[in-house]
Design an enzyme around this catalytic site. Structure first.
Site, PDB file in Angstrom:
ATOM      1  N   SER A  68       0.830  -1.202   0.000  1.00  0.00           N
ATOM      2  CA  SER A  68       0.000   0.000   0.000  1.00  0.00           C
ATOM      3  C   SER A  68       0.865   1.252   0.000  1.00  0.00           C
ATOM      4  CB  SER A  68      -0.925  -0.001   1.228  1.00  0.00           C
ATOM      5  OG  SER A  68      -1.641   1.207   1.328  1.00  0.00           O
ATOM      6  N   GLY A  73       2.012   5.835  -0.625  1.00  0.00           N
ATOM      7  CA  GLY A  73       2.849   6.506   0.344  1.00  0.00           C
ATOM      8  C   GLY A  73       2.318   6.307   1.759  1.00  0.00           C
ATOM      9  N   GLN A  76      -0.850   8.341   6.927  1.00  0.00           N
ATOM     10  CA  GLN A  76      -0.963   8.806   8.311  1.00  0.00           C
ATOM     11  C   GLN A  76       0.429   9.030   8.891  1.00  0.00           C
ATOM     12  OE1 GLN A  76      -3.681   9.589   9.799  1.00  0.00           O
ATOM     13  NE2 GLN A  76      -3.105   9.807  11.941  1.00  0.00           N
ATOM     14  N   GLY A  95       3.368   4.341  15.441  1.00  0.00           N
ATOM     15  CA  GLY A  95       3.556   4.157  14.008  1.00  0.00           C
ATOM     16  C   GLY A  95       4.732   3.279  13.634  1.00  0.00           C
ATOM     17  N   GLU A  96       5.186   2.436  14.567  1.00  0.00           N
ATOM     18  CA  GLU A  96       6.344   1.576  14.259  1.00  0.00           C
ATOM     19  C   GLU A  96       6.065   0.646  13.085  1.00  0.00           C
ATOM     20  OE1 GLU A  96       9.115  -1.937  16.270  1.00  0.00           O
ATOM     21  OE2 GLU A  96       8.009  -0.561  17.581  1.00  0.00           O
ATOM     22  N   ARG A  98       4.203   1.236  10.481  1.00  0.00           N
ATOM     23  CA  ARG A  98       4.355   2.019   9.244  1.00  0.00           C
ATOM     24  C   ARG A  98       5.834   2.241   8.931  1.00  0.00           C
ATOM     25  NH1 ARG A  98       0.860   6.638  11.389  1.00  0.00           N
ATOM     26  NH2 ARG A  98       0.532   5.194  13.114  1.00  0.00           N
ATOM     27  N   ARG A 133      -6.873   1.521  16.978  1.00  0.00           N
ATOM     28  CA  ARG A 133      -6.861   0.955  15.638  1.00  0.00           C
ATOM     29  C   ARG A 133      -7.198  -0.529  15.628  1.00  0.00           C
ATOM     30  NH1 ARG A 133      -3.647   5.311  15.285  1.00  0.00           N
ATOM     31  NH2 ARG A 133      -3.580   6.407  13.284  1.00  0.00           N
ATOM     32  N   ALA A 134      -7.640  -1.059  16.767  1.00  0.00           N
ATOM     33  CA  ALA A 134      -7.945  -2.502  16.885  1.00  0.00           C
ATOM     34  C   ALA A 134      -6.778  -3.304  16.344  1.00  0.00           C
ATOM     35  CB  ALA A 134      -9.228  -2.832  16.128  1.00  0.00           C
TER      36      ALA A 134
END
Length: 302
Positions: A68, A73, A76, A95-96, A98, A133-134
């Site tokens: 994705s 890019g 978030q 955000g690790e 990501r 974010r479940a």
């Protein structure tokens, strides 16, 4: 026994303000614009949060996210703070996943929001971001709730209200932490569902039953029947050390044990003497950290 902890605080401005940072981006059909980052940072200038509550990163999920990111890019931004131990570096607060996927997608920079969080806020944001974010398995989510309650003094009621969860959802998940570690590991690995695990909480031999459930592929309903069949009230009772026979606990006592165990995140046993108003409560802790948390909690009621 432990270093003095930071003063506890209620949800108030603290948690609500932190949640504003971790809430998923809200878009609409007209703009569909992602949240504007503070800046772009090189991949190599970021390091993971050592207290990240997520311990499992499934490779297939990382692969999907990396695909994705190659196409769209990093939509978030990551939340980071200046690394307190390395000048010019930044620590990932949220955000690790990501960040890992961006490396797989061979990105050189990622968008970030830079916040001046202290250590307490870093842990809170990391927990909240995953829960919102479940994005955690049931055991990780339950451990996250326990951390929010013990480290920061949040109650089940306030957590339920702030996170949009029901109190029963939080209480039921926290009961899973009373299961043996081997059973918790099976939930983490996906061998057992949270429903299976909840049915095993009252079982006298959860580890043995868990293996049977996994081997036979039993449903949650079948598991509940298996647990119920194992709790035979006609089974012979063994005498206690004083020669008397231990009586079975009534449903109310068992329910109260479950509620207290869920609230504390530790096993609680109630031994009430029939026909009297006396008894005792035993709280079992699994680590000195849990004991420290319990002592801190009890000290607030002096």
């Amino acid at each position: 026994m432990a270093e003095k902890k930071e003063a506890r605080r209620g949800l108030g401005r603290g948690l609500s303000a932190l949640m504003a940072d971790v809430a998923p981006t809200q878009t609409n059909a007209d703009t569909d614009a992602p949240r504007r980052p503070d800046r772009l940072l090189p991949i190599e200038s970021l390091r993971p949060n050592p207290d990240q509550p997520r311990r499992t990163f499934l490779q297939e999920h990382l692969d999907d996210l990396a695909n994705s990111i190659r196409t769209k890019g990093v939509i978030q931004p990551l939340i980071v703070r200046p690394d307190p131990n390395a000048q010019g570096m930044f620590e990932i607060v949220a955000g690790e996943r990501r960040w890992r996927a961006a490396q797989m997608a061979q990105l050189h920079e990622v968008p970030v929001l830079i916040r001046d969080f202290n250590d307490t806020e870093v842990l809170e944001v990391a927990i909240i971001e995953n829960i919102q974010r479940a994005d955690l398995n049931s055991i990780e989510e339950a451990a996250g709730y326990r951390q929010l309650m013990f480290k920061f003094g949040h109650t089940q009621e306030k957590l339920a209200e702030a996170l949009g969860k029901s109190r029963s959802h939080i209480a039921n998940l926290m009961r899973l932490l009373n299961l043996p570690e081997s059973v918790q590991d099976m939930v983490t690995e996906g061998t057992l569902s949270a429903g299976h695990a909840r049915a095993l909480i009252t079982a006298p031999n959860p580890e043995q039953l868990a293996k049977t459930i996994a081997e036979k592929g039993l449903s949650v309903r079948e598991t509940e029947k298996l647990v119920k069949a194992g709790q035979n009230p006609e089974a012979p009772r063994k005498p206690t050390t004083d020669g008397t026979f231990k009586t079975d606990k009534d449903a109310d006592t068992k329910a109260l044990e479950g509620d207290l165990s869920a609230a504390l995140g530790m096993k609680v046993f109630i031994d009430h003497k029939p026909g009297s108003e006396k008894g005792k409560i035993t709280i079992a802790y699994e680590s000195l950290e849990h004991l420290d948390s319990l002592c801190a909690l009890l000290s607030t009621y002096r």
